[in-house]
Design an enzyme around this catalytic site. Structure first.
Site, mmCIF file in Angstrom:
data_model
loop_
_atom_site.group_PDB
_atom_site.id
_atom_site.type_symbol
_atom_site.label_atom_id
_atom_site.label_comp_id
_atom_site.label_asym_id
_atom_site.label_seq_id
_atom_site.Cartn_x
_atom_site.Cartn_y
_atom_site.Cartn_z
ATOM 1 N N ARG A 204 70.685 -28.282 23.191
ATOM 2 C CA ARG A 204 70.608 -29.206 24.321
ATOM 3 C C ARG A 204 71.034 -28.562 25.640
ATOM 4 O O ARG A 204 70.865 -29.154 26.696
ATOM 5 C CB ARG A 204 71.474 -30.432 24.059
ATOM 6 C CG ARG A 204 70.939 -31.361 22.986
ATOM 7 C CD ARG A 204 71.795 -32.606 22.876
ATOM 8 N NE ARG A 204 71.332 -33.506 21.845
ATOM 9 C CZ ARG A 204 70.420 -34.453 22.019
ATOM 10 N NH1 ARG A 204 69.867 -34.595 23.203
ATOM 11 N NH2 ARG A 204 70.051 -35.236 21.020
ATOM 12 N N ARG B 228 61.135 -51.932 25.555
ATOM 13 C CA ARG B 228 61.419 -52.081 24.128
ATOM 14 C C ARG B 228 62.357 -53.268 23.876
ATOM 15 O O ARG B 228 63.303 -53.495 24.618
ATOM 16 C CB ARG B 228 62.046 -50.784 23.604
ATOM 17 C CG ARG B 228 62.329 -50.769 22.121
ATOM 18 C CD ARG B 228 62.646 -49.380 21.622
ATOM 19 N NE ARG B 228 63.691 -48.716 22.381
ATOM 20 C CZ ARG B 228 63.978 -47.430 22.262
ATOM 21 N NH1 ARG B 228 63.289 -46.676 21.442
ATOM 22 N NH2 ARG B 228 64.951 -46.893 22.975
ATOM 23 N N LYS C 283 59.606 -37.631 20.617
ATOM 24 C CA LYS C 283 59.984 -36.348 20.004
ATOM 25 C C LYS C 283 60.312 -36.490 18.518
ATOM 26 O O LYS C 283 59.874 -35.685 17.692
ATOM 27 C CB LYS C 283 61.177 -35.762 20.762
ATOM 28 C CG LYS C 283 61.586 -34.361 20.313
ATOM 29 C CD LYS C 283 62.615 -33.773 21.251
ATOM 30 C CE LYS C 283 64.032 -34.260 21.001
ATOM 31 N NZ LYS C 283 64.334 -35.607 21.491
ATOM 32 N N ARG D 270 70.002 -40.978 32.367
ATOM 33 C CA ARG D 270 69.825 -40.081 31.235
ATOM 34 C C ARG D 270 68.758 -39.046 31.515
ATOM 35 O O ARG D 270 68.841 -37.907 31.056
ATOM 36 C CB ARG D 270 69.468 -40.902 29.986
ATOM 37 C CG ARG D 270 70.686 -41.638 29.414
ATOM 38 C CD ARG D 270 70.315 -42.717 28.442
ATOM 39 N NE ARG D 270 69.347 -42.279 27.466
ATOM 40 C CZ ARG D 270 68.463 -43.084 26.896
ATOM 41 N NH1 ARG D 270 68.416 -44.356 27.237
ATOM 42 N NH2 ARG D 270 67.643 -42.623 25.980
ATOM 43 N N ARG E 19 68.461 -53.398 24.515
ATOM 44 C CA ARG E 19 69.699 -52.640 24.419
ATOM 45 C C ARG E 19 70.172 -52.222 25.808
ATOM 46 O O ARG E 19 69.372 -52.002 26.709
ATOM 47 C CB ARG E 19 69.510 -51.384 23.565
ATOM 48 C CG ARG E 19 69.191 -51.638 22.128
ATOM 49 C CD ARG E 19 68.729 -50.375 21.432
ATOM 50 N NE ARG E 19 69.798 -49.392 21.280
ATOM 51 C CZ ARG E 19 69.811 -48.192 21.833
ATOM 52 N NH1 ARG E 19 68.812 -47.801 22.608
ATOM 53 N NH2 ARG E 19 70.800 -47.366 21.620
#
Length: 238
Positions: free
Chosen positions: A88, A127, A13, A172, A161
């Site tokens: 949101r 990642r 995004k 999430r 992370r």
């Protein structure tokens, strides 16, 4: 044009927001950037936001809405803007409608970037960031380092992370769905939502967005991969 870009973590995004706003010559408005601006300037809104961010808490709706309202009152947003990261939830969406109605305007388009959850998990969980420089980013499948666990640029150790672990990503995603579904329903009722696939190369996704808002496509002769994605500055990768 006044555009809202919505998408789950890992949809790209942020990347699309920057490119689309630049292509349309309108302002890209990111709530994260606005919070940082107010914090640096030491405004009351910034101090309030910083208190919550520093404590690892979500910034309250009234503060976020206040930051957006102040920014949308500036002359440089009159020709159009692209919102990234706001609203949101339904309360923020209704507040945005009220802010825009006050100036006699409304959103022209809401672009919903669609990505299967399995793809989101794969993108984010794969990642790896460099401990020496977080701007050096790799992906175990899409852009792996020459030597596993070692940054090609500076030789630093690559790590994952905590927010990029699969269990955290799926939680999430649950939060995203629960908060965003009412926002999409709200704008569906206004007839301004278009859902586009966020799979493929960056320019391919950009072209889908441009088609959705009635603009000419860009040249895709030089495509670039969606990877690597930038790390989030607020613990919420886009």
């Amino acid at each position: 044009m006044r555009i809202l870009l919505i998408g789950p973590p890992g949809a790209g995004k942020g990347t699309q927001a920057v490119r689309l706003a630049a292509h349309l010559s309108i302002q890209h408005i990111s709530t994260g950037d606005l919070f940082r601006e107010h914090i640096i300037q030491g405004t009351e809104l910034g101090q309030n936001a910083h208190t919550h961010i520093r404590a690892g808490l979500l910034v309250p709706d009234e503060v976020t809405i206040g930051v957006i309202k102040e920014h949308l009152s500036r002359p440089d947003t009159e020709r159009g803007f692209l919102l990234d990261g706001f609203p949101r939830n339904l309360a923020q969406a209704k507040a945005l409608d009220g802010i825009l109605a006050g100036s006699g305007s409304k959103l022209d388009a809401v672009l919903d970037l669609e990505v299967p959850e399995a793809e989101v998990v794969g993108r984010i969980a794969g990642r790896r960031l460099c401990r020496r420089n977080h701007e050096h980013i790799f992906h175990v499948d899409h852009s792996p380092p020459a030597v596993a666990g070692t940054c090609d640029v500076c030789g630093g150790e690559l790590y994952q992370r905590e927010d990029d672990r699969e269990a955290t990503i799926r939680k999430r995603m649950e939060v995203y769905r629960s908060q965003t579904a009412p926002v999409l329903d709200h704008y569906q009722a206004q007839g301004v939502v278009t859902t586009i696939s966020a799979l493929g190369h960056v320019q391919e996704v950009l072209n889908r967005a441009l088609v959705a808002i009635g603009h000419d496509q860009v040249d895709t002769s030089e495509t670039s991969s969606c990877w690597p994605l930038p790390p989030s500055g607020t613990g919420s990768p886009t």
